[in-house]
Design a protein around this motif. Structure first.
Motif, PDB file in Angstrom:
ATOM      1  N   TYR A 153      43.613  11.904  52.652  1.00  0.00           N
ATOM      2  CA  TYR A 153      43.656  13.194  51.961  1.00  0.00           C
ATOM      3  C   TYR A 153      43.382  14.355  52.916  1.00  0.00           C
ATOM      4  CZ  TYR A 153      43.285  10.223  47.812  1.00  0.00           C
ATOM      5  OH  TYR A 153      43.492   9.256  46.859  1.00  0.00           O
ATOM      6  N   LEU A 154      42.378  14.196  53.765  1.00  0.00           N
ATOM      7  CA  LEU A 154      41.978  15.301  54.638  1.00  0.00           C
ATOM      8  C   LEU A 154      43.037  15.589  55.696  1.00  0.00           C
ATOM      9  CD1 LEU A 154      38.155  14.613  55.010  1.00  0.00           C
ATOM     10  CD2 LEU A 154      39.380  15.973  53.304  1.00  0.00           C
ATOM     11  N   THR A 183      43.835  22.231  48.816  1.00  0.00           N
ATOM     12  CA  THR A 183      42.650  21.813  49.559  1.00  0.00           C
ATOM     13  C   THR A 183      41.552  21.332  48.621  1.00  0.00           C
ATOM     14  OG1 THR A 183      43.160  23.379  51.336  1.00  0.00           O
ATOM     15  CG2 THR A 183      40.894  22.579  51.209  1.00  0.00           C
ATOM     16  N   LEU A 184      41.338  22.078  47.543  1.00  0.00           N
ATOM     17  CA  LEU A 184      40.314  21.686  46.566  1.00  0.00           C
ATOM     18  C   LEU A 184      40.673  20.365  45.902  1.00  0.00           C
ATOM     19  CD1 LEU A 184      37.767  22.289  44.932  1.00  0.00           C
ATOM     20  CD2 LEU A 184      39.186  23.639  43.358  1.00  0.00           C
ATOM     21  N   GLU A 185      41.932  20.229  45.484  1.00  0.00           N
ATOM     22  CA  GLU A 185      42.354  18.993  44.812  1.00  0.00           C
ATOM     23  C   GLU A 185      42.219  17.784  45.727  1.00  0.00           C
ATOM     24  OE1 GLU A 185      46.284  16.982  42.657  1.00  0.00           O
ATOM     25  OE2 GLU A 185      46.427  18.986  43.532  1.00  0.00           O
ATOM     26  N   MET A 186      42.718  17.906  46.950  1.00  0.00           N
ATOM     27  CA  MET A 186      42.634  16.781  47.876  1.00  0.00           C
ATOM     28  C   MET A 186      41.185  16.479  48.271  1.00  0.00           C
ATOM     29  SD  MET A 186      45.707  15.506  48.525  1.00  0.00           S
ATOM     30  CE  MET A 186      46.025  15.734  46.766  1.00  0.00           C
ATOM     31  N   GLY A 187      40.371  17.528  48.404  1.00  0.00           N
ATOM     32  CA  GLY A 187      38.963  17.327  48.732  1.00  0.00           C
ATOM     33  C   GLY A 187      38.223  16.584  47.643  1.00  0.00           C
ATOM     34  N   ALA A 226      39.441  12.969  47.607  1.00  0.00           N
ATOM     35  CA  ALA A 226      38.877  12.222  48.734  1.00  0.00           C
ATOM     36  C   ALA A 226      37.424  11.859  48.462  1.00  0.00           C
ATOM     37  CB  ALA A 226      38.988  13.042  50.016  1.00  0.00           C
ATOM     38  N   ALA A 227      36.643  12.835  47.963  1.00  0.00           N
ATOM     39  CA  ALA A 227      35.225  12.595  47.693  1.00  0.00           C
ATOM     40  C   ALA A 227      35.046  11.482  46.662  1.00  0.00           C
ATOM     41  CB  ALA A 227      34.566  13.875  47.201  1.00  0.00           C
ATOM     42  N   TYR A 228      35.906  11.454  45.661  1.00  0.00           N
ATOM     43  CA  TYR A 228      35.764  10.428  44.615  1.00  0.00           C
ATOM     44  C   TYR A 228      36.345   9.083  45.038  1.00  0.00           C
ATOM     45  CZ  TYR A 228      35.864   8.025  40.177  1.00  0.00           C
ATOM     46  OH  TYR A 228      35.664   7.098  39.197  1.00  0.00           O
ATOM     47  N   GLU A 229      37.601   9.100  45.503  1.00  0.00           N
ATOM     48  CA  GLU A 229      38.290   7.838  45.770  1.00  0.00           C
ATOM     49  C   GLU A 229      37.687   7.081  46.964  1.00  0.00           C
ATOM     50  OE1 GLU A 229      40.161   6.405  43.836  1.00  0.00           O
ATOM     51  OE2 GLU A 229      41.034   7.946  42.556  1.00  0.00           O
ATOM     52  N   GLU A 230      37.099   7.806  47.918  1.00  0.00           N
ATOM     53  CA  GLU A 230      36.531   7.137  49.081  1.00  0.00           C
ATOM     54  C   GLU A 230      35.088   6.689  48.850  1.00  0.00           C
ATOM     55  OE1 GLU A 230      37.212   9.521  52.538  1.00  0.00           O
ATOM     56  OE2 GLU A 230      39.381   9.614  52.200  1.00  0.00           O
ATOM     57  N   THR A 231      34.560   6.954  47.669  1.00  0.00           N
ATOM     58  CA  THR A 231      33.208   6.499  47.316  1.00  0.00           C
ATOM     59  C   THR A 231      33.278   5.583  46.092  1.00  0.00           C
ATOM     60  OG1 THR A 231      32.889   8.573  46.090  1.00  0.00           O
ATOM     61  CG2 THR A 231      32.039   8.475  48.357  1.00  0.00           C
ATOM     62  N   LEU A 232      33.209   6.162  44.911  1.00  0.00           N
ATOM     63  CA  LEU A 232      33.199   5.344  43.692  1.00  0.00           C
ATOM     64  C   LEU A 232      34.515   4.596  43.511  1.00  0.00           C
ATOM     65  CD1 LEU A 232      31.553   4.505  41.269  1.00  0.00           C
ATOM     66  CD2 LEU A 232      32.415   6.509  40.036  1.00  0.00           C
TER      67      LEU A 232
END
Length: 356
Positions: free
Chosen positions: A88-89, A128-132, A135-141
């Protein structure tokens, strides 16, 4: 009370930091990525101003297409993997990298008005907000529930994959806010839950995301209704073919014929790229598009292929989700038909012609 004020102050500070981070790429582009205009002596064949579009627009349509390509990449990843495997980033970084290069070359070709620049910045900040957030959700939970599930995908994973493929194809011709998200939500909840943790997590996470998009789409649709939709057709001058042959092509409307060529009207976006390819294959040549003599084209090529592309290379970067690069190239419109004959609309090959 002191503790409450401290918590509130920390929250406000965090919000300010997030807002500044979101706005900083747009501020950088507006500060450091502009260039001086260049003189243009080209005299358009299309005389009617209503049929012409600014040449700078060929560059400024790319930001919306970058979002299409991001979902293309996500759909490609989901064919064999899970959401957390998508970069995403990197997709966000390449958006702003391309925007910087395209802002400079757009300035050379007449530049953009303030409203267009604001629109591009808004698209970039939203992306940027959507991908951020993803990324924060899918790469953790999201990653944890995928590990818990194992290699066998749930029915909800399969629905997410199919939706991503369908959504990416839809975006190539139609604005995202017209996509029917609700039927996809209904599928999520109608599908059986074979693995409770991942199944319910996908139902709630993706269902919530798509519900939010429905609400946001409604606001966008209202705004578009108030200001008017973008023009959906474009005008071109073609030679080397008869008016009868052009009229026989799907979605091509012949308007007039002169010594300069045949004036046609066609749909824009993805369909336009394929129509131009059909014209080139039939032996036709494109002399002008919307009153302009140059246009931007995107090509895809293996990362190992460093051969100079046709025309002027504007930017090159990896395609998120694919093992290849995307090249943004400026070409003369009179060279376009030969380029389309030499290279297929395929991967690798020509990806898209950016109309105005």
């Amino acid at each position: 009370m002191r503790r409450a004020f401290k918590i509130l102050a920390l929250f406000v500070a965090a919000v300010v930091v997030v807002v500044l981070l979101l706005l900083s790429p747009a501020a950088y582009v507006e500060t450091f990525c502009h260039a001086d205009p260049q003189a243009d002596s080209y005299s358009p064949l299309i005389r009617d101003p209503a049929m012409r579009r600014e040449e700078a627009n060929t560059f400024l349509t790319y930001p919306e297409w970058h979002i299409v390509y991001a979902y293309d990449g996500l759909a490609e990843v989901l064919k064999t993997g899970d959401e957390y495997r998508f970069d995403y980033l990197a997709s966000v970084k390449d958006f702003w990298k391309a925007d910087c290069a395209l802002t400079a070359i757009a300035d050379r070709h007449g530049g953009a008005d303030t409203q267009t620049r604001m629109m591009v910045a808004t698209i970039g900040v939203s992306f940027t907000l959507e991908m951020g957030l993803k990324a924060a959700y899918e790469e953790t939970l999201g990653r944890l529930t995928a590990y818990w599930r194992g290699d066998q995908k749930t029915p909800q994973d399969s629905i997410a994959r199919d939706m991503a493929i369908d959504y990416a194809a839809f975006l190539r011709q139609t604005p995202w806010y017209k996509y029917p998200f609700q039927p996809q939500i209904d599928k999520l909840w109608a599908a059986p839950v074979d693995e409770p943790v991942r199944g319910w997590e996908r139902r709630l996470a993706l269902g919530g995301e798509w519900k939010a998009k429905i609400a946001y789409a409604g606001m966008i649709a209202d705004a578009v209704a108030a200001t008017g939709e973008a023009k959906l057709t474009i005008f071109s001058v073609v030679s080397g073919m008869s008016a009868e042959a052009l009229s026989a092509m799907p979605d091509v409307r012949v308007l007039s014929e002169s010594a300069n060529g045949i004036l046609i009207e066609t749909p824009r976006y993805d369909r336009f790229t394929h129509i131009l390819s059909d014209i080139a294959k039939a032996g036709g040549n494109v002399r002008e598009i919307a009153g302009n003599d140059q246009i931007m084209v995107s090509l895809t090529a293996p990362a190992s292929d460093q051969a100079p592309p046709p025309g002027e290379l504007i930017a090159r970067f990896p395609r998120a989700g694919f093992d290849s690069d995307r090249l943004l190239v400026l070409v003369r419109i009179t060279d376009l038909a030969q380029l389309l004959r030499d290279r297929p609309i395929a991967d690798p090959g020509i990806e898209h012609i950016f109309d105005f």
